[in-house]
Scaffold this motif. Structure first.
Motif, short mmCIF file in Angstrom:
data_model
loop_
_atom_site.label_atom_id
_atom_site.label_comp_id
_atom_site.label_asym_id
_atom_site.label_seq_id
_atom_site.Cartn_x
_atom_site.Cartn_y
_atom_site.Cartn_z
N SER A 185 0.90 -1.02 0.07
CA SER A 185 0.10 0.01 -0.18
C SER A 185 0.69 1.75 -0.25
O SER A 185 0.31 2.30 0.25
CB SER A 185 -1.01 0.26 1.04
N SER A 186 2.09 1.67 0.34
CA SER A 186 2.73 1.98 0.26
C SER A 186 3.20 2.90 -1.23
O SER A 186 3.50 2.05 -2.56
CB SER A 186 4.53 2.52 0.79
N ALA A 187 3.88 4.22 -0.94
CA ALA A 187 4.03 4.89 -3.05
C ALA A 187 5.29 4.47 -3.47
O ALA A 187 5.15 3.83 -4.52
CB ALA A 187 4.26 6.68 -2.81
N ASP A 188 5.79 3.93 -2.37
CA ASP A 188 7.47 2.99 -3.13
C ASP A 188 7.00 1.60 -3.97
O ASP A 188 7.91 1.42 -4.68
CB ASP A 188 8.57 2.89 -2.71
N GLY A 189 6.01 1.29 -3.74
CA GLY A 189 5.97 -0.29 -4.26
C GLY A 189 4.30 0.24 -5.53
O GLY A 189 4.47 -0.85 -5.55
N VAL A 190 4.18 0.91 -6.27
CA VAL A 190 3.64 1.02 -7.17
C VAL A 190 4.41 0.97 -8.72
O VAL A 190 5.46 1.69 -8.80
CB VAL A 190 2.88 2.84 -7.14
N ALA A 191 3.93 0.60 -9.15
CA ALA A 191 4.81 0.34 -10.97
C ALA A 191 4.69 1.09 -11.80
O ALA A 191 3.66 1.93 -11.63
CB ALA A 191 4.13 -0.82 -11.79
N SER A 192 5.32 2.18 -12.07
CA SER A 192 5.89 3.09 -13.05
C SER A 192 5.44 2.43 -14.03
O SER A 192 5.86 1.45 -15.08
CB SER A 192 7.01 4.00 -12.72
N PRO A 193 4.75 3.30 -15.31
CA PRO A 193 4.39 3.20 -16.81
C PRO A 193 5.73 2.77 -17.59
O PRO A 193 6.44 4.17 -17.24
CB PRO A 193 3.27 3.87 -17.02
N VAL A 194 6.11 2.28 -18.74
CA VAL A 194 7.21 2.61 -19.78
C VAL A 194 6.14 2.13 -20.88
O VAL A 194 4.78 2.25 -21.28
CB VAL A 194 8.23 1.29 -19.73
N GLY A 195 7.27 2.96 -21.70
CA GLY A 195 6.45 2.82 -23.02
C GLY A 195 6.01 1.67 -23.93
O GLY A 195 5.19 1.60 -25.28
N GLN A 196 5.98 0.19 -23.89
CA GLN A 196 6.04 -1.23 -24.40
C GLN A 196 4.06 -1.35 -23.98
O GLN A 196 3.74 -0.66 -23.25
CB GLN A 196 6.97 -2.17 -23.88
N GLY A 197 3.64 -2.02 -25.05
CA GLY A 197 2.66 -2.00 -25.34
C GLY A 197 1.39 -0.69 -25.54
O GLY A 197 1.55 0.02 -26.72
N GLY A 198 0.40 -0.88 -24.72
CA GLY A 198 0.05 0.12 -24.92
C GLY A 198 -0.69 0.46 -26.37
O GLY A 198 -0.79 1.95 -26.74
N GLU A 199 -1.79 -0.07 -26.31
CA GLU A 199 -2.34 -0.46 -27.38
C GLU A 199 -4.17 0.42 -28.08
O GLU A 199 -4.67 0.43 -26.69
CB GLU A 199 -2.69 -2.04 -28.47
N ASP A 200 -4.61 1.05 -28.64
CA ASP A 200 -5.93 1.17 -28.52
C ASP A 200 -7.32 0.58 -28.13
O ASP A 200 -6.21 -0.86 -27.49
CB ASP A 200 -6.03 1.50 -29.79
N PRO A 201 -7.65 0.72 -27.30
CA PRO A 201 -8.80 0.55 -26.31
C PRO A 201 -8.60 -1.37 -27.16
O PRO A 201 -9.15 -1.67 -28.43
CB PRO A 201 -10.11 0.89 -26.48
N ILE A 202 -8.91 -2.47 -26.66
CA ILE A 202 -8.95 -4.04 -26.03
C ILE A 202 -10.14 -4.71 -25.57
O ILE A 202 -10.70 -4.35 -24.80
CB ILE A 202 -7.52 -4.49 -25.70
N LYS A 203 -10.88 -5.02 -26.77
CA LYS A 203 -12.07 -5.67 -27.04
C LYS A 203 -12.05 -7.13 -26.73
O LYS A 203 -11.34 -7.86 -26.80
CB LYS A 203 -12.66 -5.98 -27.60
N LEU A 204 -12.58 -7.07 -25.37
CA LEU A 204 -12.24 -8.83 -24.19
C LEU A 204 -13.29 -9.44 -24.88
O LEU A 204 -14.19 -8.52 -24.18
CB LEU A 204 -11.16 -8.04 -22.54
N THR A 205 -13.09 -11.03 -24.73
CA THR A 205 -14.78 -11.62 -24.94
C THR A 205 -14.16 -12.95 -24.51
O THR A 205 -13.45 -12.97 -26.02
CB THR A 205 -16.11 -11.21 -25.53
N GLY A 206 -14.85 -13.64 -24.39
CA GLY A 206 -13.91 -15.03 -25.39
C GLY A 206 -12.99 -15.64 -24.53
O GLY A 206 -12.61 -14.73 -23.22
N SER A 207 -11.96 -16.00 -25.49
CA SER A 207 -10.50 -16.07 -25.08
C SER A 207 -9.97 -15.29 -25.57
O SER A 207 -8.57 -15.36 -25.40
CB SER A 207 -10.49 -17.41 -25.95
N THR A 208 -10.52 -14.28 -26.04
CA THR A 208 -9.37 -13.16 -26.13
C THR A 208 -8.54 -12.80 -24.97
O THR A 208 -9.84 -12.29 -23.82
CB THR A 208 -10.20 -11.81 -26.79
N ALA A 209 -7.20 -11.92 -24.86
CA ALA A 209 -6.68 -11.59 -24.02
C ALA A 209 -5.97 -10.42 -24.35
O ALA A 209 -5.22 -9.95 -25.23
CB ALA A 209 -5.69 -12.78 -23.35
N ALA A 210 -5.30 -9.73 -23.08
CA ALA A 210 -4.74 -8.96 -23.39
C ALA A 210 -4.01 -8.70 -21.89
O ALA A 210 -3.77 -10.19 -21.66
CB ALA A 210 -5.18 -7.33 -22.52
#
Length: 225
Positions: A138-163
């Motif tokens: 729960s502490s601030a130093d445990g929060v993961a910072s975002p990096v540049g990989q990934g970040g696709e447009d909104p991903i539709k999830l249904t059935g066996s589709t995964a992100a």
């Protein structure tokens, strides 16, 4: 002679009195009278039985009404579900409670954890946020910072589709860090229902990072750019 006549007269009087008394008793116990009493009692008993039957019918009707009420309640509950008995869509955007998460260890880039997210059965939704919210403790130093990989447009999830998203729990070259056995995941920082997922092993955490969502796991290797 006269005394015998007097005695005979007395016996006749007594006999007559006895016959009269017997006749009176017989009249009082006339079978017709008994039949009439029974006949007058029978309707009263029948009326009592009729009352009991009415009560039983009322009880039966009451029981039937309760069963019907239960059916209505079940029908109301079913209105929340879709026709195939599965839970209908929560909405267009995926909430954390719409998804199932699994975490597997990977060896690339010095080692990281791969998050796989799939929609729960019967759910169709979109990951609108490009990057998950990930933290260790729960502490601030445990929060993961975002990096540049990934970040696709909104991903539709249904059935066996995964992100997919990748987490590197330690990006420093030293012996510092805290030990964690679980990671907290949410689809966004404001999601009210984050989930705590057990890690495959104990992680040493120090300045963690996380990639954005991707449909190809190869695009989820966390690297600081």
């Amino acid at each position: 002679m006269r005394s015998r006549l007097a005695a005979r007269s007395a016996r006749l009087v007594l006999a007559a009195a006895a016959v009269t008394a017997l006749a009176a008793t017989t009249t009082a116990c006339n079978p017709n009278d008994i039949t009439e009493v029974s006949s007058s009692t029978a309707p009263s008993t029948a009326a009592g039985n009729s009352g009991n039957d009415s009560s039983a019918t009322s009880d039966s009707a009451s029981t039937s009404g309760s069963s019907t009420g239960g059916s209505r309640s079940s029908g109301s509950d079913k209105a929340v579900d879709s026709s195939d008995g599965k839970k209908s869509d929560y909405g267009q955007s995926c909430g954390t409670n719409d998804l199932d998460f699994t975490i597997t260890p990977e060896s690339q880039a010095g080692g990281y954890y791969l998050i796989t997210a799939k929609a729960k059965s019967g759910i169709t939704c979109y990951l609108d946020e490009n990057t998950p919210s990930v933290s260790f403790g729960s502490s601030a130093d445990g929060v993961a910072s975002p990096v540049g990989q990934g970040g696709e447009d909104p991903i539709k999830l249904t059935g066996s589709t995964a992100a997919y998203a990748g987490i590197n729990p330690k990006t420093t070259n030293n012996d510092s860090g805290k030990q964690f056995e679980n990671v907290i995941i949410a689809t966004s920082e404001t999601d009210p229902n984050p989930v705590e997922v057990k890690l495959p092993d104990t992680a040493t955490v120090d300045k963690p990072i996380v990639t954005g969502w991707a449909t190809n796991p190869a695009n989820s290797v966390p690297v600081i750019i």
